[in-house]
Motif scaffolding. Structure first.
Motif, short mmCIF file in Angstrom:
data_model
loop_
_atom_site.label_atom_id
_atom_site.label_comp_id
_atom_site.label_asym_id
_atom_site.label_seq_id
_atom_site.Cartn_x
_atom_site.Cartn_y
_atom_site.Cartn_z
N ASN A 16 30.47 4.95 -12.56
CA ASN A 16 31.64 4.16 -12.94
C ASN A 16 32.71 4.05 -11.84
O ASN A 16 33.77 3.50 -12.08
N ARG B 65 28.21 0.59 -11.95
CA ARG B 65 29.29 -0.39 -12.18
C ARG B 65 30.15 -0.58 -10.95
O ARG B 65 31.31 -0.96 -11.04
N CYS C 123 30.74 14.66 -12.79
CA CYS C 123 30.93 13.98 -14.07
C CYS C 123 32.23 14.40 -14.75
O CYS C 123 32.79 13.64 -15.54
N ASN D 135 24.32 9.62 -10.67
CA ASN D 135 24.56 9.36 -12.09
C ASN D 135 26.03 9.49 -12.46
O ASN D 135 26.60 8.66 -13.18
N CYS D 136 26.66 10.55 -11.95
CA CYS D 136 28.06 10.80 -12.29
C CYS D 136 29.02 9.85 -11.59
O CYS D 136 30.22 9.88 -11.84
C1 LIG Z 1 30.72 5.24 -17.45
O1 LIG Z 1 31.26 4.37 -18.39
C2 LIG Z 1 30.42 4.16 -19.50
C3 LIG Z 1 31.06 3.14 -20.43
O2 LIG Z 1 32.42 3.26 -20.43
C4 LIG Z 1 30.21 5.49 -20.21
O3 LIG Z 1 29.36 5.34 -21.30
C5 LIG Z 1 29.63 6.48 -19.24
O4 LIG Z 1 29.50 7.73 -19.84
C6 LIG Z 1 30.45 6.60 -18.01
N1 LIG Z 1 29.79 7.43 -17.04
C7 LIG Z 1 30.45 8.35 -16.37
C8 LIG Z 1 29.64 9.16 -15.44
O5 LIG Z 1 31.64 8.55 -16.48
#
Ligand SMILES: *[C@@H]1O[C@H](CO)[C@@H](O)[C@H](O)[C@H]1NC(C)=O
Ligand SMILES: *[C@@H]1O[C@H](CO)[C@@H](O)[C@H](O)[C@H]1NC(C)=O
Ligand SMILES: *[C@@H]1O[C@H](CO)[C@@H](O)[C@H](O)[C@H]1NC(C)=O
Ligand SMILES: *[C@@H]1O[C@H](CO)[C@@H](O)[C@H](O)[C@H]1NC(C)=O
Ligand SMILES: *[C@@H]1O[C@H](CO)[C@@H](O)[C@H](O)[C@H]1NC(C)=O
Ligand SMILES: *[C@@H]1O[C@H](CO)[C@@H](O)[C@H](O)[C@H]1NC(C)=O
Ligand SMILES: *[C@@H]1O[C@H](CO)[C@@H](O)[C@H](O)[C@H]1NC(C)=O
Ligand SMILES: *[C@@H]1O[C@H](CO)[C@@H](O)[C@H](O)[C@H]1NC(C)=O
Ligand SMILES: *[C@@H]1O[C@H](CO)[C@@H](O)[C@H](O)[C@H]1NC(C)=O
Length: 832
Positions: free
Chosen positions: A309, A331, A281, A305-306
């Motif tokens: 994105n 995503r 993360c 989870n990490c």
């Molecule tokens: C992924 O992106 C979302 C929205 O930008 C954010 O809320 C979330 O914390 C992010 N997750 C990680 C693991 O970076």
């Protein structure tokens, strides 16, 4: 501990031993490309060979016991670009060993137990881009004298004894470095100051491979604010705990692609739990890949989870029992699942996913619906999947699909004609077992499809509308299928844009004459490996763009029509190899056609006769068939020889008759000098002189007779005299028939000419006088004369006074018949 270097440790001394045993040899190097590339591998050279051209660019000297490289070792090869010195037992490299190699871009030193590396060893390598120093007993990067190699892009120091990850100061000089391979070394700890140089001089595009180092500890912050293109950490951690703390130590790293995991046969970590990757993360990652890990936890959401994105997520060779949770709000835009094991087909629901690569996986059969509304690219190949009711929008939950690959799967039953998938451009079904393919217009809605592969799909085409609607299709591959009655019907009517068509291995025997009429853009047509027996140009006449026609591996022995018409003028390659050419006279014109078309034909020298047995295997081009002529030519020539000889025979036989005819035409209406030309046997000359001449020439009126002993012109051939003096100048012919006459061949000949003369002048001009009774049996031998005498009246000479009186009166009357009333000579029509 590290099997690869152990192996090397055994192999190198073993090879050194072998090379000591072998006697020194001076075999020449292999010339791969003259003046450019030489391969001198394992030739037992103790020094650099000097008989290799100055201009050599690539030199392979691997596996020679060179042992020692002095300065200017390669001054003979100033053009060298690639130099391979693998396993040359090199222990010492002196200053300037590579001087003069200013063009060298790749230097391979793999497997040399280098002990003395002079500080100036790599001087002069002003263009070096790639240095491979794998297994060179290197102890640290610090002492490696490469600080001046500013052009270096790729440094591979794997399988060495390096313990420290400290990147030396000189790295700030290596501004072009893109790859640093430190795998299989002995790095255990990574400290903050190790990467100090990257803070001073960031190498923004560096890929770093640290796999197979026994890393225990990464100081937190070591990678803070460091940017890497790629970081690979496989088989680095002994346990899950070490892995977790080390990953935490990576915090702050910005990496484009991170690869974690192990190797197939070297697995250390068991009990992979859901917190294993939580340290990620604190990293910035674009693409993530995890390879060769077993025992995945059930809770995938927490595990990844990490990584929610990352744009690209990839799992290779992992076993995932439960996978319902893939529907989480990840995503990912690109998901790759390769060579994994699933219990069932993963129920994917990912809103942002654009590309899904799901190949070579086990389990997960049958296919079940997924919901991927942004999906554009879907590769489902090689999974042994079965699929019912393929395919429509509801199967994938998307209307954006452009690429769909369902090749190398199990039974796929067609049930829908791609409704809602109108964007599809690329569709591949090869080597899957397609069912109900030929029952309706499956592809009707795919008006944007460009590429379609249904090769080897057990499709039997029985429905002519099978390809209806594919107006944009450019490539159609349908090899290895079959057609009803082995006949290719008009199924391509909508494919006006087709460029490539593969119909090979379809057991085809016949083609509809109009099958290809709607394909004006077709460039490549593959009819290879079918069952055609004759070549026919007719169906191809509308293929105006055809460039390649492959007719190899058929049974073509001849052409369909006697006269092969021309192929489209655009055709550049015609492949007729491996057919059954019948090298007999019957197919002479086809064989000649082959010779005439040799420019067009691919590998024409490999085209061989298949029959008759005595010509089997003979190249068609070198064939000399003795019957250069065809049967008709033979027939015509035999006939003409026959006609010519018959004509010659007739001319020979009727030479005089022809002369007569020629004379008739020439003299036309000539004047008649004589009243009669007398034909008689010389034996009867007394009677002619004493009786005939006296009575006729001295009587009233006097007649003028033509007699050869008296009227023929001396010095002229008798035959010519007979014709010109006798027949042409006389009104009548008197034939004196006697025993002698019939027995004389000359007289009979003269008589035959007389007959022709009578025929040509078309009047009764012959008067027969029978001098003495002729034996009937003798007369019968002259059939014609006998017939005439029995049909016509003739004058018979008698010895009695009264008989003579009557004889002369009748003869005179006959001679007067047709004579014009003028006392001297006569004017009349000679010949008509
Ligand atoms: C992924 O992106 C979302 C929205 O930008 C954010 O809320 C979330 O914390 C992010 N997750 C990680 C693991 O970076
Ligand atoms: C190789 O080089 C030699 C000497 O420069 C030259 O004579 C020869 O033609 C070259 N051969 C080829 C194939 O270029
Ligand atoms: C090789 O390099 C040395 C020193 O750089 C130079 O003196 C020599 O002329 C070069 N030899 C050739 C063949 O280029
Ligand atoms: C970097 O290169 C320069 C000149 O090319 C050289 O003088 C310097 O010593 C090099 N730095 C290191 C650390 O080797
Ligand atoms: C970065 O390196 C990769 C190879 O690892 C290369 O394909 C890419 O073009 C490089 N990018 C830049 C900006 O140099
Ligand atoms: C991320 O780093 C911060 C400090 O920089 C730390 O407090 C936090 O625990 C880290 N998070 C994880 C998941 O390691
Ligand atoms: C035609 O198909 C055969 C295999 O069926 C292949 O070997 C050949 O290369 C193909 N020809 C062309 C021109 O693509
Ligand atoms: C026939 O020739 C074409 C054109 O050279 C080639 O592409 C194709 O592979 C050949 N076919 C076979 C079966 O070798
Ligand atoms: C055909 O004739 C040519 C020259 O006349 C000769 O070189 C060739 O060997 C002959 N081929 C065969 C198969 O007899």
């Amino acid at each position: 501990m590290m099997p690869a270097s152990c192996l090397a440790g055994i192999l190198i001394p073993a090879m050194a031993f072998l090379s000591c045993v072998r006697p020194e040899s001076w075999e020449p190097c292999v010339e791969v490309v003259p003046n450019i590339t030489y391969q001198c591998m394992e030739l037992n050279f103790y020094k650099i060979p000097d008989n290799i051209p100055f201009s050599t660019k690539n030199l392979d000297l691997s596996f020679n016991p060179l042992r020692h490289l002095g300065s200017h070792s390669f001054f003979n090869f100033p053009e060298l670009q690639v130099l391979d010195l693998s396993r040359c037992e090199i222990q010492t490299i002196e200053d300037g060993a590579y001087q003069n190699l200013s063009h060298l871009s790749t230097l391979i030193l793999t497997g040399n137990p280098i002990q003395n590396l002079a500080l100036g060893a790599f001087y002069g390598l002003s263009s070096l881009q790639k240095l491979v120093a794998v297994e060179t007993h290197l102890l640290s990067l610090e002492n490696f004298p490469i600080g001046h190699l500013k052009t270096l892009k790729d440094l591979n120091v794997a399988h060495n004894l390096i313990q420290s990850f400290k990147l030396p100061e000189y790295f700030s000089n290596l501004t072009n470095l893109e790859h640093l391979d430190l795998s299989s070394n002995n790095i255990q700890n990574i400290y903050c100051q190790d990467l100090q140089v990257l803070h001073q001089m960031p190498l923004l595009n560096l890929s770093l491979d640290l796999s197979l180092n026994p890393i225990n500890f990464i100081q937190p912050g070591a990678f803070k604010e460091i940017r890497l293109r790629k970081l690979t950490l496989r088989n680095n951690f002994d346990s899950l705990n070490v892995m977790k703390t080390c990953i935490r130590g990576l915090a702050g790293l910005e990496v484009h692609r991170l690869v974690l995991g192990e190797f197939r046969n070297e697995r250390n970590i068991e009990d992979f739990d859901k917190s294993a990757l939580e340290g990620l993360c604190n990293l910035s990652i674009k693409e993530f890949r995890l390879a060769h890990l077993d025992d995945f936890p059930d809770d995938i959401i927490d595990l990844f989870n990490c990584l929610a994105n990352v744009s690209s997520f990839s799992l290779v060779s992992v076993y995932i029992k439960r996978i319902e949770d893939f529907s989480y709000n990840f995503r990912w835009q690109h998901l790759e699942l390769v060579n994994c094991k699933f219990e069932q087909f993963p129920p994917l629901e990912l809103k942002s996913l654009k590309r899904l690569t799901f190949t070579a996986n086990k389990g997960g059969n049958p296919f079940s619906e997924v919901d991927l509304p942004s999906l554009e690219f879907l590769d489902l190949s090689r999974n042994g999947l079965s699929f019912k009711g393929c395919c429509s929008q509801s199967d994938f939950g998307t209307t954006s699909l452009k690429y769909l690959d369902l090749s190398f799967n199990d039974v796929i039953t067609m049930g829908s004609n791609f409704l809602g998938l109108e964007q599809l451009e690329h569709l591949d079904f090869q080597h899957s077992n397609l069912k109900q393919m030929s029952e309706f217009s499956v592809f009707l809605s795919l008006r944007n499809l460009i590429y379609l592969d249904i090769s080897h799909t057990h499709t039997r085409v029985a429905f002519n509308g099978i390809f209806n609607g594919l107006f944009s299709l450019k490539v159609l591959k349908m090899a290895g299928n079959s057609f009803q009655k082995n006949f290719l019907p008009d199924i391509f009517t909508d494919l006006n844009n087709l460029i490539f068509l593969d119909l090979s291995e379809c057991q085809l025997e016949q083609v509809s004459p109009t099958a290809f009429d709607s394909l004006p853009r077709l460039q490549v047509l593959n009819m290879s490996h079918n069952n055609f027996f004759a070549l026919d140009t007719f169906p191809y006449k509308h293929l105006y763009s055809l460039q390649v026609l492959d007719y190899s591996l058929n049974h073509i022995g001849t052409s369909k029509n006697q006269e092969l018409q021309r192929f489209p003028s655009s055709l550049a390659f015609l492949n007729l190899t491996q057919n059954d050419f019948a090298c007999t006279c019957e197919h002479q014109s086809f064989l000649q056609w082959i010779k005439d078309q040799r420019r067009l034909l691919v590998k024409v020298e490999q085209m061989e006769c298949a029959s008759p047995l005595n010509r089997k295997g003979i190249p068609v081009l070198s064939l000399n068939i003795t019957c250069q002529m065809s049967k008709t030519i033979i027939g015509v020539s035999v006939l003409s020889v026959f006609v010519v000889s018959v004509v010659a025979l007739l001319v020979y036989k009727f030479y005089f008759h022809l002369m007569l005819l020629a004379g008739c035409i020439k003299y036309g209406r000539g004047e008649n000098t004589y009243d009669a030309f007398v034909i008689y046997s010389s034996q009867d000359e007394d009677w002619v002189r004493n009786e005939l001449v006296k009575n006729l020439e001295e009587g009233v009126p006097p007649f003028h007779l033509c007699l050869h002993y008296r009227d023929f012109i001396p010095g002229v051939a008798i035959a010519a005299n007979i014709i010109h003096e006798g027949f042409h100048k006389s009104r009548k012919v008197i034939v004196v028939v006697s025993q002698h006459f019939i027995q004389s061949r000359w007289c009979i000949f003269e008589y035959e000419i007389a007959q022709t003369w009578q025929f040509l002048s078309s009047r009764a001009g012959i008067i027969f006088i029978v001098l003495q009774k002729v034996e009937k049996s003798l007369l019968r031998q002259q059939v014609e004369l006998y017939r005439l005498l029995s049909r016509n009246t003739y004058l018979e000479w008698e010895d009695s006074v009264l008989g003579r009186h009557i004889f002369w009166r009748r003869l005179r009357k006959a001679l007067l018949n047709g004579r014009p009333w003028s006392p001297e000579g006569a004017v009349g029509a000679g010949c008509n």
